[in-house]
Design a protein around this motif. Structure first.
Motif, PDB file in Angstrom:
ATOM      1  N   ALA A  62      42.147 -38.470  -0.599  1.00  0.00           N
ATOM      2  CA  ALA A  62      40.990 -38.095  -0.932  1.00  0.00           C
ATOM      3  C   ALA A  62      41.175 -37.332  -1.908  1.00  0.00           C
ATOM      4  O   ALA A  62      40.583 -36.308  -2.228  1.00  0.00           O
ATOM      5  N   ALA A  63      42.273 -37.084  -2.577  1.00  0.00           N
ATOM      6  CA  ALA A  63      42.953 -35.914  -3.340  1.00  0.00           C
ATOM      7  C   ALA A  63      42.249 -35.774  -4.906  1.00  0.00           C
ATOM      8  O   ALA A  63      41.194 -37.168  -5.496  1.00  0.00           O
ATOM      9  N   ASP A  64      41.556 -35.225  -4.964  1.00  0.00           N
ATOM     10  CA  ASP A  64      40.060 -34.705  -6.457  1.00  0.00           C
ATOM     11  C   ASP A  64      39.383 -35.594  -5.620  1.00  0.00           C
ATOM     12  O   ASP A  64      38.520 -35.606  -7.318  1.00  0.00           O
ATOM     13  N   GLN A  65      38.946 -36.117  -5.052  1.00  0.00           N
ATOM     14  CA  GLN A  65      37.476 -36.584  -5.244  1.00  0.00           C
ATOM     15  C   GLN A  65      36.646 -35.981  -3.786  1.00  0.00           C
ATOM     16  O   GLN A  65      35.848 -36.930  -3.377  1.00  0.00           O
ATOM     17  N   ILE A  66      36.373 -34.759  -3.245  1.00  0.00           N
ATOM     18  CA  ILE A  66      36.286 -34.080  -2.344  1.00  0.00           C
ATOM     19  C   ILE A  66      34.954 -33.465  -2.850  1.00  0.00           C
ATOM     20  O   ILE A  66      36.134 -32.437  -3.451  1.00  0.00           O
ATOM     21  N   ALA A  67      34.219 -33.272  -2.895  1.00  0.00           N
ATOM     22  CA  ALA A  67      32.858 -32.800  -2.530  1.00  0.00           C
ATOM     23  C   ALA A  67      32.259 -31.689  -1.430  1.00  0.00           C
ATOM     24  O   ALA A  67      32.475 -32.113  -0.111  1.00  0.00           O
ATOM     25  N   TYR A  68      32.835 -30.566  -1.280  1.00  0.00           N
ATOM     26  CA  TYR A  68      32.577 -29.218  -0.246  1.00  0.00           C
ATOM     27  C   TYR A  68      31.081 -28.876  -0.002  1.00  0.00           C
ATOM     28  O   TYR A  68      31.202 -27.938  -0.635  1.00  0.00           O
ATOM     29  N   ALA A  69      30.582 -28.930   0.885  1.00  0.00           N
ATOM     30  CA  ALA A  69      29.625 -27.569   1.160  1.00  0.00           C
ATOM     31  C   ALA A  69      30.310 -27.348   2.773  1.00  0.00           C
ATOM     32  O   ALA A  69      29.459 -27.283   3.703  1.00  0.00           O
ATOM     33  N   GLY A  70      30.149 -25.577   2.548  1.00  0.00           N
ATOM     34  CA  GLY A  70      30.659 -25.187   3.836  1.00  0.00           C
ATOM     35  C   GLY A  70      29.183 -23.793   4.389  1.00  0.00           C
ATOM     36  O   GLY A  70      28.262 -24.424   3.445  1.00  0.00           O
ATOM     37  N   HIS A  71      29.602 -22.889   4.481  1.00  0.00           N
ATOM     38  CA  HIS A  71      28.692 -22.474   4.954  1.00  0.00           C
ATOM     39  C   HIS A  71      27.847 -21.263   4.205  1.00  0.00           C
ATOM     40  O   HIS A  71      26.777 -21.045   4.412  1.00  0.00           O
ATOM     41  N   ALA A  72      28.475 -21.184   3.160  1.00  0.00           N
ATOM     42  CA  ALA A  72      28.356 -20.682   1.966  1.00  0.00           C
ATOM     43  C   ALA A  72      27.540 -21.099   0.419  1.00  0.00           C
ATOM     44  O   ALA A  72      27.985 -22.190   1.189  1.00  0.00           O
ATOM     45  N   ASP A  73      25.945 -21.422   0.443  1.00  0.00           N
ATOM     46  CA  ASP A  73      25.697 -21.731   0.045  1.00  0.00           C
ATOM     47  C   ASP A  73      26.956 -22.112  -2.365  1.00  0.00           C
ATOM     48  O   ASP A  73      26.307 -23.158  -2.912  1.00  0.00           O
ATOM     49  N   GLY A  74      27.406 -20.699  -2.530  1.00  0.00           N
ATOM     50  CA  GLY A  74      28.292 -21.145  -3.507  1.00  0.00           C
ATOM     51  C   GLY A  74      27.236 -20.897  -5.150  1.00  0.00           C
ATOM     52  O   GLY A  74      27.281 -21.909  -5.747  1.00  0.00           O
ATOM     53  N   LEU A  75      26.545 -20.373  -4.479  1.00  0.00           N
ATOM     54  CA  LEU A  75      24.965 -19.891  -5.882  1.00  0.00           C
ATOM     55  C   LEU A  75      25.938 -18.439  -7.427  1.00  0.00           C
ATOM     56  O   LEU A  75      26.198 -17.798  -5.855  1.00  0.00           O
ATOM     57  N   LYS A  76      24.812 -18.715  -7.691  1.00  0.00           N
ATOM     58  CA  LYS A  76      25.567 -17.770  -8.331  1.00  0.00           C
ATOM     59  C   LYS A  76      24.103 -17.233  -8.883  1.00  0.00           C
ATOM     60  O   LYS A  76      23.295 -17.351  -9.375  1.00  0.00           O
ATOM     61  N   GLY A 120      15.726 -21.244   2.779  1.00  0.00           N
ATOM     62  CA  GLY A 120      15.866 -22.731   2.559  1.00  0.00           C
ATOM     63  C   GLY A 120      15.988 -23.127   1.021  1.00  0.00           C
ATOM     64  O   GLY A 120      16.538 -23.886   1.312  1.00  0.00           O
ATOM     65  N   GLN A 121      15.384 -22.634   0.148  1.00  0.00           N
ATOM     66  CA  GLN A 121      15.799 -22.825  -1.519  1.00  0.00           C
ATOM     67  C   GLN A 121      16.736 -22.885  -2.129  1.00  0.00           C
ATOM     68  O   GLN A 121      17.287 -23.847  -2.373  1.00  0.00           O
ATOM     69  N   LYS A 122      17.710 -21.671  -0.616  1.00  0.00           N
ATOM     70  CA  LYS A 122      19.230 -21.943  -2.036  1.00  0.00           C
ATOM     71  C   LYS A 122      19.994 -22.923  -0.910  1.00  0.00           C
ATOM     72  O   LYS A 122      21.331 -23.192  -1.513  1.00  0.00           O
ATOM     73  N   ARG A 123      19.173 -23.267   0.354  1.00  0.00           N
ATOM     74  CA  ARG A 123      20.748 -24.076   0.971  1.00  0.00           C
ATOM     75  C   ARG A 123      20.208 -25.473  -0.370  1.00  0.00           C
ATOM     76  O   ARG A 123      20.959 -25.908  -0.248  1.00  0.00           O
ATOM     77  N   ARG A 124      18.784 -25.539  -0.239  1.00  0.00           N
ATOM     78  CA  ARG A 124      18.501 -26.998  -0.251  1.00  0.00           C
ATOM     79  C   ARG A 124      19.174 -27.042  -1.797  1.00  0.00           C
ATOM     80  O   ARG A 124      19.954 -28.290  -2.825  1.00  0.00           O
ATOM     81  N   LEU A 125      19.583 -26.112  -3.137  1.00  0.00           N
ATOM     82  CA  LEU A 125      20.261 -25.744  -3.768  1.00  0.00           C
ATOM     83  C   LEU A 125      22.079 -26.329  -3.662  1.00  0.00           C
ATOM     84  O   LEU A 125      22.606 -26.080  -5.377  1.00  0.00           O
ATOM     85  N   GLY A 126      22.494 -25.267  -2.921  1.00  0.00           N
ATOM     86  CA  GLY A 126      23.469 -25.248  -2.239  1.00  0.00           C
ATOM     87  C   GLY A 126      23.756 -26.263  -2.140  1.00  0.00           C
ATOM     88  O   GLY A 126      25.269 -27.350  -2.539  1.00  0.00           O
ATOM     89  N   LEU A 127      23.322 -27.812  -1.288  1.00  0.00           N
ATOM     90  CA  LEU A 127      23.288 -29.227  -1.340  1.00  0.00           C
ATOM     91  C   LEU A 127      22.972 -30.509  -2.390  1.00  0.00           C
ATOM     92  O   LEU A 127      23.994 -31.014  -2.544  1.00  0.00           O
ATOM     93  N   SER A 128      22.387 -29.481  -3.253  1.00  0.00           N
ATOM     94  CA  SER A 128      22.688 -30.617  -4.627  1.00  0.00           C
ATOM     95  C   SER A 128      23.232 -30.346  -5.304  1.00  0.00           C
ATOM     96  O   SER A 128      23.303 -30.977  -6.263  1.00  0.00           O
ATOM     97  N   ARG A 129      24.109 -29.754  -5.591  1.00  0.00           N
ATOM     98  CA  ARG A 129      25.705 -29.960  -6.052  1.00  0.00           C
ATOM     99  C   ARG A 129      26.122 -30.726  -5.594  1.00  0.00           C
ATOM    100  O   ARG A 129      27.258 -31.065  -6.666  1.00  0.00           O
ATOM    101  N   LEU A 130      26.740 -31.165  -4.917  1.00  0.00           N
ATOM    102  CA  LEU A 130      26.791 -32.488  -4.197  1.00  0.00           C
ATOM    103  C   LEU A 130      26.333 -33.529  -5.355  1.00  0.00           C
ATOM    104  O   LEU A 130      27.380 -34.361  -5.592  1.00  0.00           O
ATOM    105  N   LEU A 131      25.252 -33.539  -5.598  1.00  0.00           N
ATOM    106  CA  LEU A 131      25.318 -34.699  -6.711  1.00  0.00           C
ATOM    107  C   LEU A 131      25.500 -34.399  -8.307  1.00  0.00           C
ATOM    108  O   LEU A 131      25.092 -35.722  -8.609  1.00  0.00           O
ATOM    109  N   VAL A 132      25.619 -33.802  -8.537  1.00  0.00           N
ATOM    110  CA  VAL A 132      26.082 -33.612  -9.569  1.00  0.00           C
ATOM    111  C   VAL A 132      27.800 -33.617 -10.168  1.00  0.00           C
ATOM    112  O   VAL A 132      28.597 -33.219 -11.212  1.00  0.00           O
ATOM    113  N   THR A 133      29.046 -33.605  -8.924  1.00  0.00           N
ATOM    114  CA  THR A 133      29.989 -33.653  -9.108  1.00  0.00           C
ATOM    115  C   THR A 133      30.800 -34.996  -9.042  1.00  0.00           C
ATOM    116  O   THR A 133      31.942 -35.385  -9.887  1.00  0.00           O
TER     117      THR A 133
END
Length: 205
Positions: A62-76, A120-133
């Motif tokens: 798994a080294a450097d191959q994982i995208a993680y989405a936890g309880h926080a949305d990780g947004l600025k 809900g919109q923040k969550r959608r944005l947070g999850l969408s980050r997975l697709l750009v990693t």
């Protein structure tokens, strides 16, 4: 890429919560974690994602191959939706954010500040980050929190597409996403001891 966890013992705040846990996650496969609240699902996911160490056992593949989405949305909050996605894309050396905007119907929100979005919109944005990693392994902790029915369907479709492209997903969720997935109940792996084994994970709590 195959993710393999072997004979893991995991602790929270120095107290063992899971022991003797092993699993294999192959490409194109999803694995869903089940278990009561407090059983150690989040601790397991954070350990797999490299945010805290295992007490014992080994995690490989798994080294450097994982995208993680936890309880926080990780947004600025002071960046727009588009700027947030561009930031994360650049972190991973990528540039195209269009698939992420498409997958979660974010085009109408692209120029909105993230801090002004609904939960809900923040969550959608947070999850969408997975697709750009570009990461093949997704590790997800209750990803459907704050999502309505339509957004849950968007998420399930994004996971299906990811699996079809050779990716894999490890997630804790109580929602039936309609995915073909193996399920692992972590309850039998709960540690019986309350003896502290160290506090190396406390910085992450």
């Amino acid at each position: 890429m195959t993710l393999k966890a072997s004979n893991l013992t995991l602790a929270r705040g120095g107290v063992p919560v899971l022991t003797g846990l092993s699993f294999v996650l192959e490409p194109r496969a999803a694995l869903i974690l089940r278990g009561p609240n407090g059983a150690g699902k989040t601790t397991l996911l954070r350990t797999i994602a490299g945010l805290q160490p295992a007490v014992e056992g080994e995690i490989s593949g798994a080294a450097d191959q994982i995208a993680y989405a936890g309880h926080a949305d990780g947004l600025k909050a002071m960046l727009t939706v588009r700027e947030n996605l561009m930031f994360w894309a650049q972190v991973f050396g990528r540039h195209d954010i269009t698939p992420a905007l498409d997958a979660y119907a974010l085009h109408p929100l692209a120029d909105r500040l993230a801090g002004t979005l609904s939960a809900g919109q923040k969550r959608r944005l947070g999850l969408s980050r997975l697709l750009v990693t570009g990461c093949p392994i997704w590790v997800l902790d209750e990803p459907t929190v704050s999502l309505d029915t339509d957004a849950v369907a968007m998420f399930a479709a994004a996971v299906r597409a990811h699996l079809a492209q050779g990716g894999s997903a490890l997630m804790a969720t109580h929602i039936d996403l309609g995915l073909e997935a193996d399920v692992i109940d972590i309850t039998p792996y709960r540690a019986m001891t309350t003896l502290r084994v160290g506090a190396s994970d406390e910085a992450f709590l």
